[in-house]
Design a protein around this motif. Structure first.
Motif, short mmCIF file in Angstrom:
data_model
loop_
_atom_site.label_atom_id
_atom_site.label_comp_id
_atom_site.label_asym_id
_atom_site.label_seq_id
_atom_site.Cartn_x
_atom_site.Cartn_y
_atom_site.Cartn_z
N VAL A 1 -11.90 6.70 -8.76
CA VAL A 1 -11.03 5.60 -8.33
C VAL A 1 -10.77 5.65 -6.82
N GLY A 2 -11.27 6.69 -6.16
CA GLY A 2 -11.07 6.81 -4.73
C GLY A 2 -11.90 7.94 -4.15
N THR A 3 -11.91 8.01 -2.82
CA THR A 3 -12.64 9.05 -2.12
C THR A 3 -11.71 10.20 -1.80
N VAL A 4 -12.09 11.40 -2.20
CA VAL A 4 -11.28 12.59 -1.94
C VAL A 4 -11.87 13.30 -0.72
N ASN A 5 -11.02 13.51 0.30
CA ASN A 5 -11.46 14.16 1.54
C ASN A 5 -10.54 15.33 1.88
N VAL A 6 -11.05 16.24 2.72
CA VAL A 6 -10.25 17.35 3.23
C VAL A 6 -10.34 17.31 4.76
N PRO A 7 -9.46 16.50 5.41
CA PRO A 7 -9.54 16.35 6.86
C PRO A 7 -9.03 17.57 7.64
N GLU A 8 -8.16 18.35 7.03
CA GLU A 8 -7.58 19.53 7.67
C GLU A 8 -7.53 20.67 6.65
N THR B 1 -6.80 14.21 1.26
CA THR B 1 -6.47 12.78 1.21
C THR B 1 -7.28 12.12 0.11
N VAL B 2 -6.69 11.11 -0.50
CA VAL B 2 -7.38 10.30 -1.49
C VAL B 2 -7.30 8.86 -1.00
N ASN B 3 -8.45 8.27 -0.68
CA ASN B 3 -8.50 6.88 -0.25
C ASN B 3 -8.82 6.05 -1.50
N VAL B 4 -7.79 5.43 -2.06
CA VAL B 4 -7.92 4.68 -3.31
C VAL B 4 -8.59 3.34 -3.02
N TRP B 5 -9.64 3.01 -3.77
CA TRP B 5 -10.41 1.80 -3.54
C TRP B 5 -9.68 0.54 -3.97
N ASP B 6 -8.95 0.60 -5.08
CA ASP B 6 -8.24 -0.56 -5.61
C ASP B 6 -6.75 -0.42 -5.31
N LYS B 7 -6.21 -1.32 -4.50
CA LYS B 7 -4.79 -1.24 -4.11
C LYS B 7 -3.86 -1.18 -5.32
N GLY B 8 -4.26 -1.84 -6.40
CA GLY B 8 -3.43 -1.86 -7.60
C GLY B 8 -3.32 -0.52 -8.31
N LEU B 9 -4.19 0.42 -7.95
CA LEU B 9 -4.17 1.73 -8.61
C LEU B 9 -3.46 2.81 -7.81
N VAL B 10 -3.02 2.49 -6.60
CA VAL B 10 -2.40 3.51 -5.74
C VAL B 10 -1.22 4.18 -6.44
#
Length: 187
Positions: free
Chosen positions: A57-64, A69-78
């Motif tokens: 449902v989103g992109t999981v990243n490790v910036p630090e 961070t989880v960038n959720v693709w669908d605003k309705g699922l945040v």
């Protein structure tokens, strides 16, 4: 009649490899104080009427080192993603920033580190039990072949091979547990 008995050691080894892979996945979900995308793997989001892994449902990243961070693709699922993370038992407090959910990873205190080493020990014990169950299956096949006329010498050779394989995998589990516990206790 019994000279053609062949224990499927490849099957036993494949199953034991599966137990090790499962242990690695469980270890990856244990938080060690450092951020890791794999720590969110067990989190399931109630999306579109079904339980969905968070990485679908989103992109999981490790910036630090201490932030996921989880960038959720669908605003309705945040909201649902945030709720799933809060209820996951990871002990992380999500922070919203539009469709991006930030997960600051707090330092682990000594008590929590000790708890996590015990959890790691439980995971490794489950893996050992799985390995022993696979060993028992192999030994049962050998006993059945013995009842069908296998010689005692052949039985001993096969049993020795299965036991050696079991010992090798148990040692791998112990080694991985030791590494994970050291990682957890590292400040």
């Amino acid at each position: 009649m019994s000279d053609d008995f062949m224990l499927d050691t490849d099957d036993l080894q494949r199953r034991m490899d599966g137990a090790i892979a499962s242990l690695r996945t469980e270890f990856a979900s244990l938080r060690t104080g450092r951020a890791s995308a794999s720590m969110l793997e067990p989190v399931m989001v109630d999306a579109y009427g079904t339980k969905t892994p968070i990485n679908q449902v989103g992109t999981v990243n490790v910036p630090e080192p201490r932030m996921v961070t989880v960038n959720v693709w669908d605003k309705g699922l945040v909201g649902k993603v945030e709720k799933a993370i809060r209820e996951s038992g990871l002990g992380i407090n999500p922070q919203l920033n539009g469709t991006i959910i930030m997960l600051p990873i707090p330092e682990l205190n000594e008590e929590r580190r000790t708890q996590l080493t015990k959890v790691a020990g439980q995971y490794s014990e489950h893996a050992r039990v799985s390995i022993r169950n696979i060993r028992r299956d192999g030994m049962d096949q050998i006993k059945k072949a013995k009842a069908d006329g296998m010689s005692e010498d052949d039985q001993k050779v096969w049993e020795s091979e299965v036991q050696d394989m079991t010992n090798k995998y148990i040692a791998m589990i112990d080694e991985q547990l030791e590494t994970k516990q050291a990682e957890i206790m590292q400040v």
